[in-house]
Design a protein around this motif. Sequence first.
Motif, PDB file in Angstrom:
ATOM      1  N   ASP A   9       0.825  -1.207   0.000  1.00 19.23           N
ATOM      2  CA  ASP A   9       0.000   0.000   0.000  1.00 19.23           C
ATOM      3  C   ASP A   9       0.857   1.253   0.000  1.00 19.23           C
ATOM      4  OD1 ASP A   9      -2.755   1.298   0.472  1.00 19.23           O
ATOM      5  OD2 ASP A   9      -1.525   2.160   2.065  1.00 19.23           O
ATOM      6  N   LYS A  10       1.871   1.303   0.838  1.00 21.34           N
ATOM      7  CA  LYS A  10       2.661   2.507   0.993  1.00 21.34           C
ATOM      8  C   LYS A  10       3.986   2.125   1.634  1.00 21.34           C
ATOM      9  CE  LYS A  10       2.166   7.287   2.614  1.00 21.34           C
ATOM     10  NZ  LYS A  10       1.358   8.218   3.458  1.00 21.34           N
ATOM     11  N   SER A 134      -2.378   2.109  -5.478  1.00 23.40           N
ATOM     12  CA  SER A 134      -3.437   2.978  -4.974  1.00 23.40           C
ATOM     13  C   SER A 134      -4.637   2.774  -5.873  1.00 23.40           C
ATOM     14  CB  SER A 134      -2.981   4.448  -4.976  1.00 23.40           C
ATOM     15  OG  SER A 134      -2.653   4.865  -6.288  1.00 23.40           O
ATOM     16  N   SER A 153       3.364  -6.239   3.961  1.00 25.76           N
ATOM     17  CA  SER A 153       3.300  -5.178   4.967  1.00 25.76           C
ATOM     18  C   SER A 153       4.332  -5.420   6.056  1.00 25.76           C
ATOM     19  CB  SER A 153       1.901  -5.118   5.595  1.00 25.76           C
ATOM     20  OG  SER A 153       1.844  -4.145   6.634  1.00 25.76           O
ATOM     21  N   GLU A 158       0.875   1.719  11.954  1.00 23.63           N
ATOM     22  CA  GLU A 158       0.343   2.454  10.807  1.00 23.63           C
ATOM     23  C   GLU A 158       0.370   1.615   9.539  1.00 23.63           C
ATOM     24  OE1 GLU A 158       4.685   3.795  11.372  1.00 23.63           O
ATOM     25  OE2 GLU A 158       2.960   3.227  12.611  1.00 23.63           O
ATOM     26  N   ARG A 162      -2.923   0.461   7.313  1.00 26.66           N
ATOM     27  CA  ARG A 162      -3.025   0.707   5.874  1.00 26.66           C
ATOM     28  C   ARG A 162      -3.313  -0.578   5.107  1.00 26.66           C
ATOM     29  NH1 ARG A 162       1.303   4.620   6.661  1.00 26.66           N
ATOM     30  NH2 ARG A 162       2.826   2.996   6.185  1.00 26.66           N
ATOM     31  N   ASP A 165      -6.956  -1.489   5.454  1.00 25.29           N
ATOM     32  CA  ASP A 165      -7.835  -0.661   4.632  1.00 25.29           C
ATOM     33  C   ASP A 165      -7.661  -0.961   3.152  1.00 25.29           C
ATOM     34  OD1 ASP A 165      -8.659   0.469   6.999  1.00 25.29           O
ATOM     35  OD2 ASP A 165      -7.489   2.314   6.765  1.00 25.29           O
ATOM     36  N   ARG A 166      -6.416  -1.232   2.725  1.00 20.83           N
ATOM     37  CA  ARG A 166      -6.192  -1.562   1.319  1.00 20.83           C
ATOM     38  C   ARG A 166      -6.828  -2.894   0.966  1.00 20.83           C
ATOM     39  NH1 ARG A 166      -6.234   1.081  -2.603  1.00 20.83           N
ATOM     40  NH2 ARG A 166      -4.850   2.552  -1.524  1.00 20.83           N
TER      41      ARG A 166
END
Length: 283
Positions: A9-10, A134, A153, A158, A162, A165-166
Amino acid sequence: MALIALAADKGSPGVTTAAVALAAVWPRRVLLAEADPAGGDLVYRSAAAHGGPLNPNTGMLSIAATARRGLVPEQLWDHAQPLSGGLDVLVGLGIAEQAAGLAGLWPTLGHAFAALADSPHAPADVIADCGRISGDTPAVELFPHASLVLLLSRTEPEALARVRDRAAALAGRLHGGPRGAGTLGNPVIGVVLVADTGNAAKLASQVNDMLVHARTGARVLGTLADDPAGAEQLAGRRRGRLDKSLLIRSARKVTADVYQQYGAAWAAHAQPQQPPQAHGAGR
């Protein structure tokens, strides 16, 4: 069929390292595809089988022209290069701007990746490194063709929030909405945690409970060791017994568990499909 799509995700949890590690120990023949629209990394960090550098122009960049005329799965091999060690790879784009050349072609690529396992001549599974995703990332268009979407992940709070939620957002896109605690959609959405080996099992159980409680439609499918030394060995920047590294040992367990759970189902559900028409075909 088996198209395995890896994404994050990030942040930088190590999607490329994870993709190479899983591909290196995959139980069947495999093709690693750098499908990150932001560009690939292997041309900079890995050597080709002949000892020299990989050709940045042979891979996802060269396949774009072919795919616009239609893409037979076996044609993927025409654009693959062997890494040092023998792993076949479709080298990624050089820079994000080159992704415009693949506009409209991601579903065609997804079908070819998925159908390669059923090739009568050179069958292989495909592990696709899709990088960070995204809502508007074009690589997400590969996911409906995948057997398994793996979200990578790290374990900071945090990062876990994420990935939760992803996963829920992907379930909405791919499955039409959240799923009950006992049901998983197709493609399966899995989470792989990059964690210290000491508390990996306990953490995986806790995160899995969180994903189920949030009705994300995802499950934790394993953990990869947070092993910088192993990652350096995998990239050829450090000497040592790679097969003894925590990274590769944990990758073996993830692949074994994934195949034990889903391998038979992938084989049973493999059916011939009609490839989607390439964008702009016939013009």
